[in-house]
Design a protein around this motif. Structure first.
Motif, mmCIF file in Angstrom:
data_model
loop_
_atom_site.group_PDB
_atom_site.id
_atom_site.type_symbol
_atom_site.label_atom_id
_atom_site.label_comp_id
_atom_site.label_asym_id
_atom_site.label_seq_id
_atom_site.Cartn_x
_atom_site.Cartn_y
_atom_site.Cartn_z
ATOM 1 N N SER A 205 0.843 -1.192 0.000
ATOM 2 C CA SER A 205 0.000 0.000 0.000
ATOM 3 C C SER A 205 0.879 1.243 0.000
ATOM 4 C CB SER A 205 -0.904 0.033 1.239
ATOM 5 O OG SER A 205 -1.737 -1.116 1.284
ATOM 6 N N ARG A 242 3.536 3.825 -8.823
ATOM 7 C CA ARG A 242 2.534 2.890 -9.349
ATOM 8 C C ARG A 242 2.999 2.292 -10.681
ATOM 9 N NH1 ARG A 242 -1.740 6.228 -12.307
ATOM 10 N NH2 ARG A 242 -3.321 4.764 -11.595
ATOM 11 N N ARG A 246 3.458 -1.676 -11.360
ATOM 12 C CA ARG A 246 2.840 -2.352 -12.496
ATOM 13 C C ARG A 246 3.865 -3.172 -13.252
ATOM 14 N NH1 ARG A 246 -0.861 0.723 -16.991
ATOM 15 N NH2 ARG A 246 1.092 1.797 -17.445
ATOM 16 N N GLN A 252 -2.989 -2.652 -9.571
ATOM 17 C CA GLN A 252 -3.502 -1.577 -8.720
ATOM 18 C C GLN A 252 -5.011 -1.752 -8.633
ATOM 19 O OE1 GLN A 252 -2.799 2.481 -9.933
ATOM 20 N NE2 GLN A 252 -3.412 3.292 -7.949
ATOM 21 N N PHE A 258 -2.057 -2.328 -3.957
ATOM 22 C CA PHE A 258 -1.491 -3.062 -5.078
ATOM 23 C C PHE A 258 -1.285 -4.524 -4.659
ATOM 24 C CE2 PHE A 258 -0.345 1.331 -5.123
ATOM 25 C CZ PHE A 258 -0.340 1.730 -6.449
ATOM 26 N N TRP A 384 -6.680 3.562 -15.804
ATOM 27 C CA TRP A 384 -5.480 3.564 -14.971
ATOM 28 C C TRP A 384 -5.062 4.999 -14.696
ATOM 29 C CZ3 TRP A 384 -0.176 4.821 -15.130
ATOM 30 C CH2 TRP A 384 0.631 4.178 -14.180
#
Length: 416
Positions: A205, A242, A246, A252, A258, A384
């Motif tokens: 997180s 982020r 990914r 996410q 995540f 996203w």
């Protein structure tokens, strides 16, 4: 603290809303107050844990019976610092839940952990008590930042606890990392995240620091002893972070959360899907429809804040609910919208109709051609890119909901 059937699994498109009540026991005590924290926490001067344990058990059973829940899918021990409680207290609360409702063997049982309060032997004892998932408040891997935040652990403590947790709870360990601290720079913070990715499990997180009035950190910034956090720099950290996650295979599934290998938090998913949940313990919050109240209105409940007063009320009444507020239908729909759009699944037509069977998503948002294209694909969700600017999107979407609701339920004409 728990989520009940029917349940198809977190994040599954079209999964029905869990109608359950999910109790979340709160342990209100901490070793010290962190410089950024304004939560309901207390520094103990001799805690009567047996009395606290008894009251947590009593209140959990009372509120579970009041909610009418029959099956529990998750339990979350929060705080405060619940890893300061004894494993015996955790076991007693879980036994009380199991006696009042069905608690399957595979239910998610999470304990929030601070590195300094959780050596390996203690973690193992919590596992024996019934905990099967840990959420570790690392916050930073930089000792200077940890001191700034008022944390009692070092980066070395954090990594040692993380390694022990992963050994004891493989695939079931979540960690928190904070961004947007005063004077924090993008490059060094990204290197922290990269280091954490080499050592972490399958859930992580990212939380941006929020300067809260009344905290020590707020006061230092206000007085000029520390620079004001730069929101643009924090936004850059978030975007870079982020993207890095990914690339590492993390989904996410919520604005700050995540996961990879399907390790989503069942308990937190209940919140984002506006499921019902029970708050147990001093200062805990809950939302559920009390049985015997006609089953008509969901209530927002807050338990008495101060531990000693809360215990007195539990001993007298079986629970320490200090405040009850019935949520109106529009208020609930606003929550469904704001919480659902925090997730990558968004709000499906089926999910929305469980809260509002007459006013469809298309009725509310169909005037926009762009939104209509989304609705044709099964519902309303952020891209996203959109997850990063959700607050600004809600400034547009919430007024549309309020306008559509007013048209559906016009005000009565005086004297009519």
């Amino acid at each position: 603290m728990c989520a009940a059937e029917p349940w198809k699994g977190p994040g599954q498109p079209g999964a029905p809303l869990t109608p359950s009540n999910t109790p979340r026991p709160q342990w209100p005590y901490c070793e010290k107050r962190c410089s950024y924290c304004n939560f309901n926490k207390y520094i103990p001067r001799g805690v009567d844990e047996a009395a606290m344990r008894s009251c947590l058990v009593t209140e959990a059973q009372t509120l579970l019976r009041l909610s009418g829940v029959q099956r529990v899918e998750s339990v979350f021990f929060g705080g405060g610092t619940p890893s300061l409680a004894s494993p015996h207290t955790v076991a007693a609360v879980l036994e009380a839940v199991a006696q009042t409702a069905h608690l399957p063997a595979d239910s998610e049982v999470t304990l929030e952990v601070n590195p300094t309060s959780a050596p390996a032997s203690r973690l193992a004892a919590f596992g024996a008590a019934g905990v099967n998932r840990l959420s570790i408040g690392l916050q930073s891997l930089d000792d200077t930042e940890l001191q700034l935040l008022g944390r009692t652990h070092s980066a070395r403590d954090a990594l040692r606890t993380l390694a022990e947790a992963r050994r004891l709870f493989p695939g079931r360990v979540s960690v928190d990392l904070m961004l947007g601290l005063p004077a924090q720079q993008v490059g060094p913070w990204l290197r922290q995240l990269e280091e954490l990715l080499r050592r972490c499990d399958d859930h992580l997180s990212l939380y941006q620091l929020s300067l809260e009035r009344g905290t020590a950190l707020f006061t230092r910034v206000q007085r000029g002893a520390l620079p004001t956090p730069d929101p643009e720099r924090a936004a850059e950290m978030y975007q870079e972070g982020r993207a890095l996650l990914r690339e590492a295979g993390f989904r996410q599934y919520e604005v700050s959360n995540f996961a990879r290998h399907g390790a989503l938090s069942t308990h937190n998913w209940t919140y984002w899907q506006c499921g019902q949940y029970i708050g147990v313990g001093p200062g805990a919050h809950g939302r559920f429809v009390p049985q015997g109240a006609g089953g008509l209105a969901r209530e927002a409940r807050i338990q008495t804040l101060e531990p000693d007063n809360w215990m007195k009320e539990v001993k007298l009444f079986g629970h320490g609910t200090r405040k009850r507020v019935s949520l109106g239908e529009l208020e609930l729909l606003e929550e469904v919208l704001a919480m659902g759009l925090r997730t990558d699944v968004g709000i499906t037509h089926q999910h929305w109709q469980q809260f509002e069977p007459q006013l469809t998503l298309r009725d509310v948002f169909g005037a926009s051609e762009e939104v209509n294209r989304l609705l044709e694909q099964g519902g309303l969700r952020c891209s996203w890119e959109g997850l990063a600017v959700l607050d600004s999107l809600l400034l547009t979407l919430l007024p549309r909901l309020q306008e559509a609701w007013q048209q559906k339920t016009p005000s009565p004409v005086p004297g009519g």
